[in-house]
Design a protein around this motif. Structure first.
Motif, short mmCIF file in Angstrom:
data_model
loop_
_atom_site.label_atom_id
_atom_site.label_comp_id
_atom_site.label_asym_id
_atom_site.label_seq_id
_atom_site.Cartn_x
_atom_site.Cartn_y
_atom_site.Cartn_z
N GLU A 147 1.35 -1.01 -0.14
CA GLU A 147 0.49 -0.23 0.43
C GLU A 147 0.53 1.18 -0.02
OE1 GLU A 147 -2.01 3.32 1.28
OE2 GLU A 147 -1.00 1.81 2.28
N ARG A 148 1.88 1.02 0.62
CA ARG A 148 3.15 2.45 0.77
C ARG A 148 3.48 2.88 -0.59
NH1 ARG A 148 7.70 3.43 2.53
NH2 ARG A 148 8.42 0.84 3.10
N ARG A 152 -0.47 3.90 -2.88
CA ARG A 152 -0.44 5.21 -2.27
C ARG A 152 0.27 6.31 -3.71
NH1 ARG A 152 2.33 6.80 3.29
NH2 ARG A 152 0.93 5.03 4.00
N ARG A 155 -2.32 6.68 -5.91
CA ARG A 155 -3.09 7.90 -5.62
C ARG A 155 -2.72 9.33 -6.27
NH1 ARG A 155 -5.16 5.01 -0.11
NH2 ARG A 155 -6.71 3.19 -0.86
#
Length: 426
Positions: A147-148, A152, A155
């Protein structure tokens, strides 16, 4: 490298799980007793026969002593087999006790293989659960890691694409160049810089076109005015109607040329007004995310936003805030950094509107320049050494007017203060 470690950890965890599952599946009850311990128990019972009340179990086995009639003479603990039939069913070891050459009773040694099997299975299940927990922990940690480094950044790329699509090319795509998408994001930022250069070149070309149109209009107006004046004199001195009509035709054509030149001069000013603005209802709390997104250096302290319903175009309103923060950093960043890195932001409700006031610390502009600062291609005298085309405030003012709001520009205590007045929804 982290991906390799994750795969290795998963392979080890799966291998341990398979081993533990096989251990659980292949375990079987071992009914064999320790022959030495059983023989020691038998010999101790024989030695203490007749005085079993004082008998002491020194083997660690659990057993029951019966007489010839099946009566219990001694037991190491309750719950053991107390009859031969029950002992046979439980697969206990049954031995005859001889005393003085004759069978005096029986020794029933408790078979604890089922309990041992159960404890071994319980230990294997607990080990399997521990491995599963560790595996889940590794998966969760790797998910957070993905996710990091992936979700992310994507996004942020999405927000960046929205900015570029909205025409904002001033805010850089700040991202760690050492991460997984470092080179990818750097290419995007290079694209932004090239688009910005192209936009500035286009703005310069438009400015040059405006200057050229102004010069041509002036150069054309002068001879046309002379022709018209001469024609008016000629019409006044004409001896007959035919000559007077010819001069009148020249005067009308001169007026037509004058109007065409005026249209040509104003055409350049109408180009930017083709941008689409589609306001709709939105919650005021969305302004917090917009202001934080526009404040790409994080120098502003965003105050609480009063709750209300607004009438605005999210994309264009974001572009307005982006332009204002970009100007604040462009003209007042050194002063902002010198005072601890702060941009003054105030939000208040007034006259059925929500006013967002942003003040930089760049010194402002001259008072005589304030009425003209929102015009197209207009820039303050403090912007001579800064890049730009003089379109930010012009576009922002156009957007706010199209949304039923207003853009107010004034000099504050330390810099330029711009107030974005957003119309409230009914």
């Amino acid at each position: 490298m982290k991906k390799r470690y994750f795969i290795i950890a998963q392979v080890i965890a799966v291998g341990l799980e398979i081993i533990l599952l096989l251990a659980i599946a292949l375990q079987d009850a071992d009914s064999a007793q320790d022959a030495v311990a059983v023989n020691e128990a038998l010999q101790s019972v024989r030695a203490d026969w007749g005085r079993l009340a004082g008998h002491e179990n020194r083997t660690g086995l659990d057993y029951v002593v019966l007489d010839k009639e099946g009566q219990v003479l001694y037991r190491t603990k309750a719950g053991l087999s107390e009859s031969v039939n029950r002992a046979v069913v439980h697969r206990d070891t049954i031995l005859d006790i001889e005393h003085q050459g004759a069978v005096a009773g029986r020794l029933i040694v408790f078979n604890d293989s089922a309990g041992l099997l159960e404890s071994r299975k319980r230990a294997a299940v607990l080990g399997l659960a521990a491995v599963l927990l560790v595996q889940w922990g590794v998966c969760i940690g790797y998910g957070i890691f993905l996710e990091r480094i992936i979700v992310r950044p994507f996004r942020r790329l999405k927000d960046f694409a929205h900015r570029v699509a909205g025409g904002n090319l001033d805010i850089p795509l700040t991202m760690d160049r050492e991460n997984l998408f470092g080179a990818f994001t750097e290419s995007f930022d290079i694209m932004r810089e090239e688009l910005k250069k192209a936009r500035q070149a286009q703005a310069r070309a438009n400015a040059d076109k405006k200057e050229l149109v102004a010069k041509l209009s002036h150069d054309i107006r002068t001879p046309v005015a002379s022709i018209k004046a001469a024609s008016e004199v000629g019409a006044a001195l004409a001896e007959n109607d035919r000559i007077r009509d010819n001069y009148g035709q020249i005067i009308r054509k001169a007026d037509q040329i004058h109007r065409l030149v005026d249209n040509l001069f104003t055409a350049a000013l109408e180009e930017l007004e083709q941008l689409t603005v589609a306001p709709e209802y939105m919650e005021s709390r969305e302004l917090t995310a917009m202001l934080e997104s526009a404040d790409y250096f994080g120098y502003a302290s965003i105050p609480a936003v009063p709750e209300c319903l607004l009438w605005a175009d999210r994309l264009r309103l974001q572009q307005v805030f982006d332009n204002l923060f970009a100007n604040a950093y462009k003209y007042g960043r050194k002063a902002i950094q010198g005072r601890g890195g702060k941009i003054d932001v105030a939000i208040r409700r007034e006259n059925q509107c929500l006013a967002v006031c942003i003040e930089d610390w760049g010194g402002g502009v001259k008072e005589e320049e304030l009425p003209l600062i929102k015009e197209k291609f207009r820039r303050g005298s403090n912007a001579r050494d800064k890049e730009g085309a003089g379109l930010g405030l012009y576009i922002s003012d156009y957007f706010m007017r199209e949304m039923g709001g207003e853009l107010l520009v004034e000099n504050g205590e330390e810099g330029l203060r711009v107030t974005v007045v957003i119309r409230q929804g009914k």
